[in-house]
Design a protein around this motif. Structure first.
Motif, short mmCIF file in Angstrom:
data_model
loop_
_atom_site.label_atom_id
_atom_site.label_comp_id
_atom_site.label_asym_id
_atom_site.label_seq_id
_atom_site.Cartn_x
_atom_site.Cartn_y
_atom_site.Cartn_z
N ILE A 229 -0.09 -6.28 8.86
CA ILE A 229 -0.06 -5.28 7.79
C ILE A 229 -1.40 -5.39 7.06
CG2 ILE A 229 1.07 -4.59 5.64
CD1 ILE A 229 3.64 -5.84 6.62
N VAL B 33 -4.41 -3.70 4.35
CA VAL B 33 -5.06 -2.77 3.42
C VAL B 33 -6.51 -3.23 3.29
CG1 VAL B 33 -5.22 -1.86 1.06
CG2 VAL B 33 -2.97 -2.24 2.09
N ASN C 207 -11.28 -0.10 -3.54
CA ASN C 207 -10.32 0.51 -4.47
C ASN C 207 -11.08 1.14 -5.64
OD1 ASN C 207 -7.77 -2.14 -4.27
ND2 ASN C 207 -7.98 -0.28 -3.06
N LEU D 145 4.42 4.31 2.47
CA LEU D 145 4.19 3.10 1.67
C LEU D 145 4.62 3.38 0.23
CD1 LEU D 145 0.41 2.57 0.81
CD2 LEU D 145 1.45 4.77 1.27
N TRP E 140 -5.23 1.77 5.63
CA TRP E 140 -3.87 1.25 5.44
C TRP E 140 -3.22 1.35 6.82
CZ3 TRP E 140 0.42 -1.02 4.60
CH2 TRP E 140 1.66 -0.41 4.83
N TRP F 110 -1.12 -3.89 -12.65
CA TRP F 110 -0.27 -3.35 -11.56
C TRP F 110 -0.03 -4.41 -10.49
CZ3 TRP F 110 3.17 -0.10 -9.90
CH2 TRP F 110 3.37 0.05 -8.53
N LEU G 125 5.16 -15.24 -1.65
CA LEU G 125 4.46 -16.30 -2.38
C LEU G 125 5.46 -17.19 -3.14
CD1 LEU G 125 1.48 -17.03 -2.66
CD2 LEU G 125 1.40 -15.67 -4.76
N LYS H 154 9.20 5.21 -1.22
CA LYS H 154 8.08 5.23 -0.27
C LYS H 154 7.76 6.66 0.12
CE LYS H 154 8.13 0.60 1.46
NZ LYS H 154 7.44 -0.22 2.45
C1 BLA Z 1 3.08 -5.44 2.55
N1 BLA Z 1 0.98 -5.08 1.25
C2 BLA Z 1 2.10 -4.63 1.90
C3 BLA Z 1 2.14 -3.22 1.82
C4 BLA Z 1 1.05 -2.79 1.08
C5 BLA Z 1 0.34 -3.96 0.70
C6 BLA Z 1 0.69 -1.35 0.74
C7 BLA Z 1 3.20 -2.35 2.49
C8 BLA Z 1 4.44 -2.31 1.64
C9 BLA Z 1 4.39 -1.24 0.58
O1 BLA Z 1 4.51 -0.07 0.90
O2 BLA Z 1 4.20 -1.58 -0.59
C10 BLA Z 1 -0.85 -4.10 -0.07
N2 BLA Z 1 -0.43 -2.63 -2.02
C11 BLA Z 1 -1.20 -3.46 -1.27
C12 BLA Z 1 -2.48 -3.58 -1.92
C13 BLA Z 1 -2.44 -2.81 -3.05
C14 BLA Z 1 -1.15 -2.21 -3.12
C15 BLA Z 1 -3.62 -4.42 -1.46
O3 BLA Z 1 -0.74 -1.45 -4.04
C16 BLA Z 1 -3.54 -2.65 -4.01
C17 BLA Z 1 -3.48 -1.83 -5.05
N3 BLA Z 1 0.25 -9.83 0.85
C18 BLA Z 1 -0.58 -10.53 0.03
C19 BLA Z 1 -0.12 -11.86 -0.06
C20 BLA Z 1 1.01 -11.95 0.72
C21 BLA Z 1 1.24 -10.65 1.29
C22 BLA Z 1 -0.81 -12.94 -0.89
O4 BLA Z 1 -1.55 -10.08 -0.55
C23 BLA Z 1 1.90 -13.09 0.95
C24 BLA Z 1 1.86 -14.23 0.31
C25 BLA Z 1 2.32 -10.31 2.10
N4 BLA Z 1 2.32 -7.79 2.15
C26 BLA Z 1 2.85 -9.02 2.39
C27 BLA Z 1 4.12 -8.87 3.04
C28 BLA Z 1 4.33 -7.50 3.18
C29 BLA Z 1 3.20 -6.83 2.61
C30 BLA Z 1 5.06 -10.00 3.44
C31 BLA Z 1 5.54 -6.80 3.78
C32 BLA Z 1 6.58 -6.77 2.68
C33 BLA Z 1 7.30 -5.49 2.53
O5 BLA Z 1 6.94 -4.47 3.14
O6 BLA Z 1 8.25 -5.50 1.74
#
Ligand code: BLA
Length: 271
Positions: A80, A82, A86, A122, A136, A189, A200, A252
């Protein structure tokens, strides 16, 4: 702890952490530099084959530069991603801001549109923090894709470094204030709603996770401004005045890329 023991700096405290499972390692780095308020990176090496890179660079408020954001989560089966510059200010309403930074970068965004395609729906609220060149994407983990991603990371970071080099210090106090508040809103945010928080917490426990989030990953959330999460995002207010714990109140949306080739937003209707 004895009264005159030196207090450890933030980066020392979070430098190396071992997760509660006794195996996963978390490695944190942070730096400051001219024009850069905070460059920080959290690397998580888990098992089996779980890896996270959360890398961000936040400029000083005297600069309205975008925030560099690389967020990679990968397991043996799924990645996954991004990757974005920004925007600090709204790129849908503030066309001058969008043109200032993104017009020249549209070809770079185009380069990866097919290689790293849009990752499906998302959290709708996230979109306002993304730029027209955001990558993304979600894919079944494979070596080739990771090579493409690494190349995209280098391209995007080089593009951001070039913007940094050209950036001229702002002297107008009211514009500096706007930049500071915009960065504070961004940090507020992410400190509250970043999708990585649940994992985490599972890894290091609720209390340390909270410290990592507020004092390291999104440092500045408690010092750059005084507004609260609900001041910025009142739609999350529950009847009893607390913050809605859901990550999204809209749900989403944006199943396809909501930016066209000219960098115009074409996804007005979040469904
Ligand atoms: C999933 N991380 C995601 C998703 C996004 C991001 C868009 C998809 C889920 C969703 O639609 O929200 C990232 N979202 C962002 C970013 C911004 C934002 C960068 O709004 C900036 C504004 N990710 C981490 C860390 C961990 C991590 C430290 O940064 C773990 C310790 C994990 N990201 C993580 C996991 C998912 C995910 C496990 C899947 C979780 C899910 O979809 O519920």
């Amino acid at each position: 702890m004895s009264g005159n023991a030196p207090s450890r700096s933030v980066s020392e405290k979070f430098k190396f952490m071992k997760a509660l499972d006794g195996r996963t390692l978390l490695h944190a780095l942070s730096f400051q530099a001219p024009k850069i308020r905070l460059l920080r990176s959290l690397l998580i090496e888990g098992s089996p084959a779980m890896q996270v890179l959360d890398f961000a660079v936040l400029p000083e408020p005297e600069y309205d530069l975008p925030i560099f954001c690389a967020n990679f989560f990968t397991t043996a089966s799924l990645s996954i991603v991004v990757l974005d510059l920004n925007p600090l200010h709204d790129v849908v309403i503030q066309k001058d801001y969008k043109d200032k930074y993104y017009r020249k970068l549209l070809p770079l965004g185009q380069k990866y549109v097919e290689l790293l395609p849009w990752g499906d729906k998302l959290t709708s609220e996230s979109l306002r923090f993304f730029s027209p060149i955001v990558i993304w994407t979600k894919f079944s983990t494979d070596h080739h894709k990771h090579q493409v991603l690494y190349s995209a990371f280098k391209d995007y970071f080089e593009a951001w470094l070039e913007l940094l080099e050209q950036a001229i210090k702002e002297n107008d106090e009211s514009l500096i204030h706007q930049n500071r508040e915009a960065q504070h809103k961004y940090l507020t945010w992410r400190a509250e709603k970043d999708p990585g928080h649940p994992l985490l917490k599972r890894l290091v426990g609720e209390s340390l996770a909270r410290e990592v989030v507020r004092q390291f990953l999104f440092e500045g959330v408690d010092s750059l401004g005084v507004k609260s999460f609900l001041d910025y995002f009142p739609e999350y207010r529950c009847d009893d005045g607390t913050i809605n714990q859901k990550r999204s109140v809209i749900g989403k949306s944006y199943g396809v890329r909501p930016w066209n080739d000219n960098g115009e937003f074409i996804g007005n209707d979040p469904t």
